[in-house]
Write an enzyme that holds these catalytic residues in place. Structure first.
Site, PDB file in Angstrom:
ATOM      1  N   HIS A 134     -31.396  16.859  36.469  1.00  0.00           N
ATOM      2  CA  HIS A 134     -31.861  16.591  35.108  1.00  0.00           C
ATOM      3  C   HIS A 134     -30.905  17.261  34.127  1.00  0.00           C
ATOM      4  CE1 HIS A 134     -36.020  16.086  37.079  1.00  0.00           C
ATOM      5  NE2 HIS A 134     -35.540  14.891  36.775  1.00  0.00           N
ATOM      6  N   GLY A 135     -30.477  16.503  33.135  1.00  0.00           N
ATOM      7  CA  GLY A 135     -29.448  16.986  32.233  1.00  0.00           C
ATOM      8  C   GLY A 135     -29.818  18.236  31.473  1.00  0.00           C
ATOM      9  N   ASP A 136     -31.113  18.433  31.207  1.00  0.00           N
ATOM     10  CA  ASP A 136     -31.552  19.589  30.435  1.00  0.00           C
ATOM     11  C   ASP A 136     -31.973  20.759  31.329  1.00  0.00           C
ATOM     12  OD1 ASP A 136     -33.789  18.375  31.469  1.00  0.00           O
ATOM     13  OD2 ASP A 136     -34.975  18.460  29.620  1.00  0.00           O
ATOM     14  N   GLU A 137     -31.511  20.756  32.580  1.00  0.00           N
ATOM     15  CA  GLU A 137     -31.764  21.864  33.503  1.00  0.00           C
ATOM     16  C   GLU A 137     -30.422  22.310  34.089  1.00  0.00           C
ATOM     17  OE1 GLU A 137     -34.699  20.477  36.297  1.00  0.00           O
ATOM     18  OE2 GLU A 137     -36.022  19.760  34.693  1.00  0.00           O
ATOM     19  N   ARG A 196     -36.355   9.800  39.629  1.00  0.00           N
ATOM     20  CA  ARG A 196     -37.358   8.739  39.769  1.00  0.00           C
ATOM     21  C   ARG A 196     -36.666   7.414  40.107  1.00  0.00           C
ATOM     22  NH1 ARG A 196     -39.154  13.035  38.875  1.00  0.00           N
ATOM     23  NH2 ARG A 196     -40.966  13.644  37.615  1.00  0.00           N
ATOM     24  N   HIS A 235     -33.518  22.893  40.184  1.00  0.00           N
ATOM     25  CA  HIS A 235     -34.162  22.457  38.949  1.00  0.00           C
ATOM     26  C   HIS A 235     -34.610  23.674  38.136  1.00  0.00           C
ATOM     27  CE1 HIS A 235     -34.650  18.105  40.124  1.00  0.00           C
ATOM     28  NE2 HIS A 235     -34.406  18.657  41.296  1.00  0.00           N
ATOM     29  N   TYR A 295     -47.804  17.821  41.667  1.00  0.00           N
ATOM     30  CA  TYR A 295     -47.982  16.600  40.872  1.00  0.00           C
ATOM     31  C   TYR A 295     -47.154  15.497  41.524  1.00  0.00           C
ATOM     32  CZ  TYR A 295     -43.467  17.669  38.626  1.00  0.00           C
ATOM     33  OH  TYR A 295     -42.149  17.947  38.377  1.00  0.00           O
ATOM     34  N   GLU A 317     -37.252  24.956  42.225  1.00  0.00           N
ATOM     35  CA  GLU A 317     -37.408  25.295  40.814  1.00  0.00           C
ATOM     36  C   GLU A 317     -37.046  26.780  40.682  1.00  0.00           C
ATOM     37  OE1 GLU A 317     -38.243  23.137  38.515  1.00  0.00           O
ATOM     38  OE2 GLU A 317     -39.001  21.436  39.667  1.00  0.00           O
TER      39      GLU A 317
END
Length: 500
Positions: A134-137, A196, A235, A295, A317
């Site tokens: 993910h670009g913002d991580e 996804r 992440h 989730y 994470e």
């Protein structure tokens, strides 16, 4: 007094960002200095003065992002590329640099391979780390370059590093989503969440591979070309080691176990317990979680790796904050360093490993490895026929090797803790009632054509020898005929010659 206490407490909380569970901490100046040196090596600034806090991601696309504070202190994409290439030059004795493709905007997806024999095929397990899905991580991309340099600096100095370099092929993709990083957003340049975008076991909407994003297709092609035993993606936004399944058919938030649930829990616990405080989490017992219980995620890379790639992948994470201040990177690095090293080393510290051979020719046999009671199959490599089956230590297993045209064999093993077991299988060819060998060629690897040639050569040696002799004789006659014709053309014939 109360005012002083509040000021001190707020200062402490601001500097402790990985809050799995409370544990007082402060990095020594020596630790901070080591981190700074590693970061200088990342960028090739080892012998230069370096003001890391002055770097801006936004320099690459300043018109889109007037706010630049969040990216300050992180490597830009161009700096990341420079860091990867500089590592390749500095540590060429144990590494190679290659690209698996490009992002939507054409930025290469660079990979660092670390091994004592990089680029060579060996009967050893392979592990991959993937950062910045993910670009913002962006924390993962920073930590993975630090990890590579730390391994290079400590090879032949640290036994754990020696084990990894000598016995594992470690592949590091610092950034899977460089475009998203440039735009400081989760998705790629097409605003697609790459986690996804993979084919899903429950729903068919991602089954058309041609419609996948370039970054997704690059990962899928990578796993077809290279056999990975295990992997992990890094992440941010929580502090936990996540394992399959990531979702369930009914879309409910419930624990949904995969066939290797015990093994995944074991691997996730290695990371969590090696981490400074992940295992102390009050939200996740032991600092680990089943994805579907946390989730549901559909189209995720983790489950796709296990189902379609034969690769045991975790989703790690590693920071509560998705994009923490760069000043907090030394702490995050120290918290995660041993977790990353121990996770990679677990590939050779436990599990059952070996190769499969033919009893009559001694050649490697590409085939399948199964464990009784676990509904999952591991393929051997195509050329060397080696396998690496991760399992929970301290238990008894029945291991079976199967190759078409050969009699399957099984054996019982007791898997010790902190000690891998090696089992080589030597399989006998199946024989029909009339004594004919029932063999088939299993196209299980990239070089199966070479194996097929070796197979036919070994089983029909006499026939091929006769054919070679006949062909050689015919070539000899043809050569004489050609020479004779050439001589006739160069000088007038003295008499007519008839050849029948």
């Amino acid at each position: 007094m109360n005012l002083k206490f509040c000021i001190l407490f707020s200062f402490f909380v601001r500097n402790v960002i990985a809050r799995g569970g409370y544990r007082s901490t402060s990095l020594s100046s020596a630790a901070v200095n080591k981190f700074t040196l590693l970061r200088k090596k990342n960028l090739g600034f080892e012998n230069e003065s370096y003001a890391g806090s002055g770097r801006h991601l936004i320099e690459e696309n300043q018109s889109h992002h007037p706010r630049t504070d969040i990216a300050r202190g992180y490597m830009t994409n161009s700096e990341l590329e420079r860091a990867v290439k500089e590592f390749g030059r500095r540590c060429s004795h144990i590494s190679r640099i290659y690209s698996i493709g490009e992002s939507v905007r054409g930025f290469p997806l660079w990979v660092i391979e670390i091994s004592d024999k990089p680029g060579q095929e060996e009967p050893e397990p392979a592990f991959k780390f993937i950062g910045n899905v993910h670009g913002d991580e962006p924390v993962g991309r920073e930590l993975l370059l630090l990890l590579a340099n730390w391994i290079c600096d400590n090879y032949k100095r640290d036994p754990l590093v020696d084990l990894i370099v000598d016995k594992v092929h470690l592949h590091i993709l610092p950034s899977m989503n460089p475009d998203g990083f440039s735009f400081r957003r989760r998705g790629n340049a097409n605003k697609v969440d790459l986690n996804r975008d993979f084919p899903d076991q429950f729903f068919p909407w991602n089954n058309n591979e041609d419609a996948r994003q370039p970054e997704t297709k690059a990962i899928m092609s990578w796993l077809r070309e290279m056999r990975f035993t295990a992997s992990a993606s890094l992440h941010g936004g929580a502090l936990v080691a996540n394992y399959p399944w990531d979702a369930s058919l009914d879309k409910r938030k419930n624990y949904y176990a995969c066939p290797d649930d015990g093994t995944f829990r074991f691997l996730a616990s290695i990371y969590s317990k090696s981490h400074y405080n992940m295992s102390l989490s009050k939200e996740f017992e032991g600092g680990i979680t089943n994805g579907a219980a946390w989730y549901p995620v559909y189209g995720g890379m983790q489950d796709w790796n296990y189902i379609y790639g034969g690769c045991f992948e975790l989703t790690l994470e590693i920071s509560d904050n998705k994009w923490p201040n760069a000043k907090e990177l030394p702490t995050i690095w120290e918290y995660n360093k041993m977790s990353m090293l121990n996770l990679v080393a677990s590939l050779v510290k436990t599990g059952v490993h070996g190769r499969v051979f033919s009893s009559d020719s001694g050649r490697p046999l590409p085939g399948l490895i199964t464990i009784k009671g676990i509904n999952y199959t591991v393929k051997t490599s195509g050329t060397l026929a080696d396998y690496h089956r991760l399992l929970v230590p301290g238990e008894r297993y029945e291991v079976m090797a199967t190759v078409p045209g050969y009699k399957s064999k099984a054996t019982h093993i007791w898997l010790e803790k902190e000690e891998a077991t090696n089992v080589d299988f030597i399989l006998d060819p199946e024989v029909s009632s009339d004594g004919t060998l029932l063999r088939s060629i299993c196209d299980c690897g990239r070089k199966s054509r070479l194996l097929s040639i070796g197979y036919f050569w070994g089983t029909h040696f006499e026939v091929y020898l006769v054919l070679i002799v006949v062909l050689a004789f015919l070539c000899f006659l043809l050569t004489r005929r050609i020479k004779s014709n050439l001589l006739k053309q160069r000088s007038p014939p003295k008499r007519s010659v008839l050849t029948v």
